[in-house]
Design a protein around this motif. Structure first.
Motif, PDB file in Angstrom:
ATOM      1  N   GLY A 142      -6.150   9.061   0.869  1.00 51.21           N
ATOM      2  CA  GLY A 142      -7.224   8.274   1.453  1.00 51.21           C
ATOM      3  C   GLY A 142      -7.168   6.778   1.316  1.00 51.21           C
ATOM      4  N   VAL A 143      -6.181   6.214   0.595  1.00 49.58           N
ATOM      5  CA  VAL A 143      -6.109   4.757   0.491  1.00 49.58           C
ATOM      6  C   VAL A 143      -5.550   4.215   1.797  1.00 49.58           C
ATOM      7  N   ALA A 144      -6.252   3.303   2.430  1.00 49.53           N
ATOM      8  CA  ALA A 144      -5.920   2.815   3.769  1.00 49.53           C
ATOM      9  C   ALA A 144      -4.472   2.341   3.852  1.00 49.53           C
ATOM     10  N   SER A 145      -3.860   2.562   5.014  1.00 47.43           N
ATOM     11  CA  SER A 145      -2.444   2.247   5.174  1.00 47.43           C
ATOM     12  C   SER A 145      -2.151   0.760   5.016  1.00 47.43           C
ATOM     13  N   ASN A 146      -3.130  -0.113   5.341  1.00 48.38           N
ATOM     14  CA  ASN A 146      -2.844  -1.542   5.203  1.00 48.38           C
ATOM     15  C   ASN A 146      -2.722  -1.978   3.746  1.00 48.38           C
ATOM     16  N   ALA A 147      -3.157  -1.132   2.804  1.00 55.27           N
ATOM     17  CA  ALA A 147      -3.024  -1.466   1.386  1.00 55.27           C
ATOM     18  C   ALA A 147      -1.570  -1.494   0.927  1.00 55.27           C
ATOM     19  N   VAL A 148      -0.677  -0.877   1.709  1.00 54.33           N
ATOM     20  CA  VAL A 148       0.734  -0.864   1.326  1.00 54.33           C
ATOM     21  C   VAL A 148       1.298  -2.273   1.239  1.00 54.33           C
ATOM     22  N   ILE A 149       0.710  -3.204   1.986  1.00 59.25           N
ATOM     23  CA  ILE A 149       1.184  -4.587   1.959  1.00 59.25           C
ATOM     24  C   ILE A 149       1.179  -5.132   0.532  1.00 59.25           C
ATOM     25  N   ALA A 150       0.184  -4.727  -0.244  1.00 57.59           N
ATOM     26  CA  ALA A 150       0.054  -5.248  -1.611  1.00 57.59           C
ATOM     27  C   ALA A 150       1.155  -4.757  -2.536  1.00 57.59           C
ATOM     28  N   PHE A 151       1.774  -3.637  -2.201  1.00 54.71           N
ATOM     29  CA  PHE A 151       2.747  -3.040  -3.108  1.00 54.71           C
ATOM     30  C   PHE A 151       4.194  -3.418  -2.801  1.00 54.71           C
ATOM     31  N   ILE A 152       4.421  -4.094  -1.692  1.00 55.45           N
ATOM     32  CA  ILE A 152       5.790  -4.433  -1.304  1.00 55.45           C
ATOM     33  C   ILE A 152       6.528  -5.248  -2.371  1.00 55.45           C
ATOM     34  N   PRO A 153       5.859  -6.203  -3.063  1.00 62.13           N
ATOM     35  CA  PRO A 153       6.581  -6.931  -4.116  1.00 62.13           C
ATOM     36  C   PRO A 153       7.184  -6.026  -5.190  1.00 62.13           C
ATOM     37  N   ILE A 154       6.555  -4.876  -5.443  1.00 58.65           N
ATOM     38  CA  ILE A 154       7.110  -3.944  -6.423  1.00 58.65           C
ATOM     39  C   ILE A 154       8.443  -3.398  -5.930  1.00 58.65           C
ATOM     40  N   GLY A 155       8.476  -2.990  -4.661  1.00 56.32           N
ATOM     41  CA  GLY A 155       9.718  -2.473  -4.097  1.00 56.32           C
ATOM     42  C   GLY A 155      10.808  -3.526  -4.064  1.00 56.32           C
ATOM     43  N   ILE A 156      10.453  -4.765  -3.702  1.00 51.76           N
ATOM     44  CA  ILE A 156      11.438  -5.837  -3.656  1.00 51.76           C
ATOM     45  C   ILE A 156      11.978  -6.119  -5.056  1.00 51.76           C
ATOM     46  N   GLY A 157      11.090  -6.160  -6.039  1.00 50.99           N
ATOM     47  CA  GLY A 157      11.538  -6.374  -7.417  1.00 50.99           C
ATOM     48  C   GLY A 157      12.447  -5.257  -7.892  1.00 50.99           C
ATOM     49  N   LEU A 158      12.115  -4.034  -7.539  1.00 48.96           N
ATOM     50  CA  LEU A 158      12.934  -2.887  -7.933  1.00 48.96           C
ATOM     51  C   LEU A 158      14.315  -2.970  -7.288  1.00 48.96           C
ATOM     52  N   ALA A 159      14.346  -3.298  -6.012  1.00 46.36           N
ATOM     53  CA  ALA A 159      15.632  -3.405  -5.310  1.00 46.36           C
ATOM     54  C   ALA A 159      16.470  -4.547  -5.859  1.00 46.36           C
ATOM     55  N   GLY A 169      14.276  -2.275  -0.692  1.00 44.35           N
ATOM     56  CA  GLY A 169      13.025  -2.503  -1.408  1.00 44.35           C
ATOM     57  C   GLY A 169      11.810  -2.166  -0.569  1.00 44.35           C
ATOM     58  N   VAL A 170      11.819  -2.589   0.685  1.00 41.38           N
ATOM     59  CA  VAL A 170      10.713  -2.262   1.593  1.00 41.38           C
ATOM     60  C   VAL A 170      10.649  -0.754   1.837  1.00 41.38           C
ATOM     61  N   ALA A 171      11.804  -0.150   2.058  1.00 46.08           N
ATOM     62  CA  ALA A 171      11.855   1.275   2.401  1.00 46.08           C
ATOM     63  C   ALA A 171      11.309   2.154   1.281  1.00 46.08           C
ATOM     64  N   ILE A 172      11.650   1.834   0.041  1.00 41.29           N
ATOM     65  CA  ILE A 172      11.229   2.665  -1.088  1.00 41.29           C
ATOM     66  C   ILE A 172       9.714   2.798  -1.139  1.00 41.29           C
ATOM     67  N   VAL A 173       9.010   1.696  -0.897  1.00 45.87           N
ATOM     68  CA  VAL A 173       7.542   1.709  -0.966  1.00 45.87           C
ATOM     69  C   VAL A 173       6.922   2.059   0.387  1.00 45.87           C
ATOM     70  N   TYR A 174       7.312   1.335   1.420  1.00 51.41           N
ATOM     71  CA  TYR A 174       6.643   1.462   2.720  1.00 51.41           C
ATOM     72  C   TYR A 174       6.852   2.834   3.346  1.00 51.41           C
ATOM     73  N   LEU A 175       8.081   3.337   3.338  1.00 44.38           N
ATOM     74  CA  LEU A 175       8.335   4.633   3.969  1.00 44.38           C
ATOM     75  C   LEU A 175       7.671   5.762   3.193  1.00 44.38           C
ATOM     76  N   GLY A 176       7.695   5.676   1.862  1.00 46.47           N
ATOM     77  CA  GLY A 176       6.976   6.679   1.077  1.00 46.47           C
ATOM     78  C   GLY A 176       5.495   6.668   1.409  1.00 46.47           C
ATOM     79  N   TYR A 177       4.945   5.459   1.515  1.00 50.20           N
ATOM     80  CA  TYR A 177       3.527   5.316   1.827  1.00 50.20           C
ATOM     81  C   TYR A 177       3.205   5.900   3.196  1.00 50.20           C
ATOM     82  N   TYR A 178       4.066   5.640   4.179  1.00 50.79           N
ATOM     83  CA  TYR A 178       3.771   6.109   5.529  1.00 50.79           C
ATOM     84  C   TYR A 178       4.057   7.587   5.735  1.00 50.79           C
TER      85      TYR A 178
END
Length: 477
Positions: A142-159, A169-178
């Motif tokens: 139920g967390v709105a899809s636009n909230a994924v924007i906030a988590f992208i720095p985590i994926g970039i840092g991980l990558a 980095g984007v794929a790890i977070v964004y694709l999982g979210y979507y």
């Protein structure tokens, strides 16, 4: 404009090579096509009615109206209007870019992720699977899809810590979210609107959607891991091999520190980050918060981190502006992408497209009818990326259609959910996608090269589950 390269061959003739057009050029080209379409496609409208809190199209109310083709001025005004209508997303991108620059300058993100990698002994597959699954679950409950924007720095840092590239980095977070957004197991907004219009119990049909979630997540993790393993073995295979993170020369802005020891101050800064994100998630679930509140949260986060790290006000603004400046390109792409929708809405052709596409489906057999509805929603989502908007336009018209085709209404809801989710990960008219790519500093053209095969895999998985839904007479429960 695209740069032209000229090369002479042995016979003295010149060969011309054209670079892939810039994202701005591609999207503006789509706007031009949309403007031309307003001269070809007759204008038409469905009547709308308020049912509870939902504004929905009225079945059988379609009528042709006076044509409103886009003039040359309208085409260019649409860019301005697109910027205005996307203003909250554009400013969110700037706020996140500036705040992330503050966070990275403290070294906390790099130090924390490096510690995580050491704890997992550098098992990239495990990290990717766990992170993608976590974000998929967050979205699908139920967390709105636009909230994924906030988590992208985590994926970039991980990558960055795993020596990958920004696409990974984007794929790890964004694709999982979507994956979570597409399956919508317990997602109350889009699924809620669709099931309300279809007169189905909220969250009914959960088990099949859960199976969709598991299947899509497995395919996604395998796909991303294959890319990660490929570029780990040979970095030149990266789609961003020339500049994996589009870095600025300033190591300070990018948080590149030689000492990655995870200090107590780093722990406090990481806790500040997750605390503010937690506040936003609570507000999104309980208080109706959205993009505007997320911008405010990031500003407060940046100020709090600056106080903890003893960053002076002037230094804070310098770092913040450097971070915001570095993502100006991606922020403006969001606005011009919205211009495509502005042209079609002002030209009154969206309802005509829906009417013209759905009416011919009435005579199809059950299996073909279900797959056709699925395909229609996939393609229509390229134009209308708002899930709630798509549900309110399409679902009222699909309900009598699925009844006529002897397809269950739950199957119709599944067609809408899958269609709404899958093409969101590629369409340039998606404000969320363009914002995500802006934060990750990934060009849309390179992202398309990476993600297009996965779109085909997701589409195939969706088609399989649509077939299953028809065979099992997918019902309310």
């Amino acid at each position: 404009m695209a740069k032209r390269k000229i090369q002479s061959n042995d016979k003295g003739f010149k060969k011309r090579y054209w670079a892939v057009p810039d994202a701005f050029i591609i999207i503006f080209g789509i706007s031009v096509l949309a403007a031309i379409a307003t001269y070809i496609i007759p204008a038409g409208m469905y009547e709308r009615e308020e049912v509870g809190d939902i504004t929905q199209a009225v079945p059988g109310s379609f009528r042709f109206v006076d044509s409103s083709p886009a003039s040359l001025m309208d085409l260019f005004l649409a860019i301005q209007q697109g910027m205005i209508e996307s203003g909250n997303i554009i400013f969110l991108i700037f706020m996140i870019g500036g705040t992330v620059a503050i966070l990275e300058s403290t070294g906390a993100i790099d130090a924390g992720i490096n510690t995580l990698i050491r704890k997992t002994r550098g098992n990239k597959t495990l990290l990717i699977a766990v992170v993608s699954a976590i974000f998929g679950i967050i979205c699908t409950v139920g967390v709105a899809s636009n909230a994924v924007i906030a988590f992208i720095p985590i994926g970039i840092g991980l990558a960055r810590a795993m020596k990958l590239d920004a696409i990974a980095g984007v794929a790890i977070v964004y694709l999982g979210y979507y994956v979570g957004n597409t399956a919508g197991v317990l997602e109350p907004t889009i699924l809620g609107i669709a099931q309300t219009i279809a007169e189905l119990p909220l969250f009914s049909g959960l088990l099949l959607r859960l199976a969709v979630f598991i299947a899509l997540l497995a395919v996604t993790i395998i796909y991303v891991c294959r890319y990660v393993n490929k570029i780990s073995r040979d970095p030149s295979q990266s789609l961003m091999a020339d500049n994996p993170f589009m870095d600025n020369p300033s190591a300070e802005v990018n948080g590149e520190h030689s000492n990655d020891t995870f200090t107590k101050k780093h722990i406090v800064i990481i806790l500040i980050f997750f605390s503010f994100i937690g506040i936003f998630l609570y507000g999104a679930l309980n208080l109706g918060w959205s993009i505007d509140e997320l911008s405010a949260i990031f500003i407060m986060m940046g100020v709090t981190v600056a106080i903890v790290d003893k960053i002076t006000p002037n230094e804070f603004m310098r770092r913040f502006m450097n971070g915001a400046r570095s993502i100006t390109y991606g922020a403006l792409v969001v606005g011009i992408a919205r211009a495509v929708i502005v042209v079609m809405e002002d030209g009154r052709i969206l309802d005509t497209i829906v009417h013209g596409a759905l009416i011919p489906l009435e005579s199809l057999p059950v299996i073909l009818g279900a797959q056709a509805l699925y395909l229609f929603n996939l393609l229509f989502n390229l134009l209308v990326t708002s899930g709630s908007g798509q549900a309110s336009i399409v679902m009222p018209l699909m309900v009598p259609l699925v009844d006529m085709l002897d397809i269950t209404r739950q199957t119709g809801v599944l067609a809408l959910k899958l269609g709404d989710g899958i093409t969101n990960i590629i369409t340039p008219t998606s404000g969320v996608l363009m914002a995500v790519l802006a934060i990750g500093k990934v060009s849309w053209t390179k992202w398309v090269r990476f993600v297009f095969p996965l779109v085909l895999w997701w589409t195939a998985v969706g088609a399989v589950f649509m077939g299953i839904a028809v065979m099992i007479n997918y019902g309310p429960f």
